[in-house]
Design an enzyme around this catalytic site. Structure first.
Site, PDB file in Angstrom:
ATOM      1  CE  LYS A   1      -0.869   8.701  -2.401  1.00  0.00           C
ATOM      2  NZ  LYS A   1      -0.511   7.880  -1.236  1.00  0.00           N
TER       3      LYS A   1
ATOM      4  NE  ARG B   1       8.914   2.310  -0.106  1.00  0.00           N
ATOM      5  CZ  ARG B   1       8.160   1.660   0.797  1.00  0.00           C
ATOM      6  NH1 ARG B   1       8.402   0.387   1.052  1.00  0.00           N
ATOM      7  NH2 ARG B   1       7.199   2.277   1.446  1.00  0.00           N
TER       8      ARG B   1
END
Length: 493
Positions: free
Chosen positions: A269, A343
């Site tokens: 990030k 996920r």
């Protein structure tokens, strides 16, 4: 852990008002009419309350808003908090009134002269929730315990008042538990430390089981293990069982994403704001808070909470874009972006929950996508569901508890965006409809006939730009109240 203020409902005792310390709260109807408790305060303060009720300032207050009269003559209290509230307020107005009292009290003791107001429990819950402050990491003098909160009511039924107080306390403790977990820094709340805090719920009657990496590997949880393999913090799955219903009733399952820190992994990030990625275990935190609330109030339902605890870090062992991972279900997944790690964790835990517990219904919660924050901001969580009845029940519960939630679509057209050239599926479908394709990826791991709901809480679990109605900046504890109500309304015997 942060503890809500002690809460007591008591019969109205006018002789105790003058000597009460901290804050005295009174509630005036829109017409400024004084009830029995307010009249006693008015007499002690030589008409100050009556003068304020007739003032322009009181007239401009909205329902649930308050003003403080500091250092009132005739009272030991530091202030009288005057709240505009009718005798039969809605839930939102009653809780807002409690929030205003808590903000004025600033942790001091509260004597609230609620009289014959309906919905006193909601006032109490507002006071309790807004009394939260995360101080666990601050040095110096230990934080003072919050002052006791006493709500005096007319003609209270002892058993009913006691039950209401216990219910409010259970909800507040669950929300505080979630907030403490989500606010905690990642060097303190490691995967191991998180599991240890969950083990403590066994003291309340929750059955707790911690699965380590060897057990997860034996189960075939390749997705979850891939996410954590770049971290020195060991991956875990914690199973929390509350068996309050009939023994032959299948449980309702809650599944939470517990990424204790998300660097993005190899797909790292940007540095700006990465310090807030300590909150990426917000789904697991919500599951923990709900389980604590259910246990504290002795819910007559069977509920199992499962949380996947990992840390997503970049090192030589980290999983990579382009890798193909085999999940517990047996599906192969092409990794597109290692920052879409949640996920992968949920896919394995969802499958495990179904294989082991055969739940009557299943909800997963995750701070899953930035796309959800762009779509709905901080006002609503995104709700994706394969059954109208379950979705409708949850949306009704969320509305009743004042927790924003909005149903989002699912569909084969979105699922097609996850088609992979090299594996059964890829786990990212591109920028368009990013929150929906993430939900469709999870949908793939839901077995036929299982009512399932995915709640993306990326925008509602955390807010550092401003305080929310019920919480200061930081973790909100969103979802604990709504899911507790869903269990009460739909799954309790």
């Amino acid at each position: 852990m942060t503890t809500p203020a002690p809460l007591t409902f008591a019969a109205l005792d006018l002789d105790a008002v003058a000597a009460a310390e901290g804050i005295v709260a009174v509630f005036l109807d829109e017409d400024g009419k004084l009830d029995q408790g307010a009249r006693r305060v008015n007499r002690l303060t030589r008409g100050a309350l009556e003068r304020f009720a007739a003032s322009e300032a009181f007239g401009k207050l909205a329902a649930g808003e308050a003003r403080s009269l500091a250092y009132p003559t005739g009272l030991a209290a530091e202030a009288v908090v005057v709240v505009k509230l009718n005798r039969r307020p809605g839930v939102a107005a009653a809780r807002k009134a409690g929030v205003e009292v808590a903000k004025a009290a600033g942790g001091k003791a509260v004597l609230a002269l609620a009289g014959a107001i309906k919905g006193v429990a909601d006032i109490a819950l507002g006071i309790a929730l807004r009394g939260y402050d995360y101080t666990e990491m601050k040095s110096g003098e230990p934080a003072e315990e919050a002052g006791a909160v006493t709500l005096m009511v007319t003609k209270p039924e002892a058993a009913e008042a006691e039950a209401e107080a216990a219910g409010v306390a259970a909800c507040a403790e669950g929300v505080f538990f979630t907030r403490d977990l989500v606010n905690a820094p990642a060097n303190k709340l490691t995967t191991t430390a998180f599991a240890e805090r969950l083990v403590e719920l066994s003291e309340l009657g929750v059955e707790v089981e911690v699965l380590d990496e060897d057990q997860l590997a034996e189960l075939g949880m390749g997705g979850l293990l891939a996410v954590g393999q770049g971290s020195v913090s060991p991956s875990k799955v914690v199973v929390l069982q509350w068996n309050g219903g009939a023994s032959d009733t299948p449980p309702f399952a809650l599944v939470g994403k517990g990424v204790v820190f998300d660097s993005g992994g190899i797909s790292i990030k940007p540095g700006a704001g990465m310090e807030e990625m300590t909150m990426d275990m917000g789904g697991a935190g919500t599951v923990a808070g709900v389980m604590k609330t259910l246990a504290r109030r002795g819910a007559q339902a069977n509920v199992v909470g499962l949380v996947g605890l990992v840390e997503n870090m970049p090192d030589g062992a980290a999983y990579r874009p382009g890798d193909v991972i085999t999940t517990m279900k047996g599906d192969t997944v092409e990794i597109i972006n290692t920052d879409a790690e949640g996920r992968m964790v949920l896919a394995d835990v969802l499958w495990y929950a179904q294989e082991r517990f055969h739940p009557a219904g299943m909800v997963d919660l995750a701070t899953l996508t930035g796309a959800m924050m762009i779509a709905l901001g901080g006002e609503n969580a995104g709700v994706f569901c394969n059954e109208d009845a379950l979705c409708g029940a949850f949306l009704k519960a969320a509305e009743a508890e004042g927790e924003g939630a909005w149903r989002m679509p699912l569909g084969e057209g979105y699922a097609k965006l996850l088609k992979s050239r090299v594996a059964d599926v890829k786990h990212v479908g591109g920028r368009p409809a990013g929150a929906i394709t993430a939900a469709e990826f999870l949908h793939r791991f839901v077995q036929d006939g299982v009512p399932w709901m995915h709640i993306d809480i990326a925008g509602v679990a955390w807010n550092t730009s401003a305080e929310t109605t019920y919480a200061p900046k930081g973790a909100t504890g969103w979802g604990v109240l709504a899911l507790d109500r869903l269990v009460r309304d739909r799954y309790e015997s």
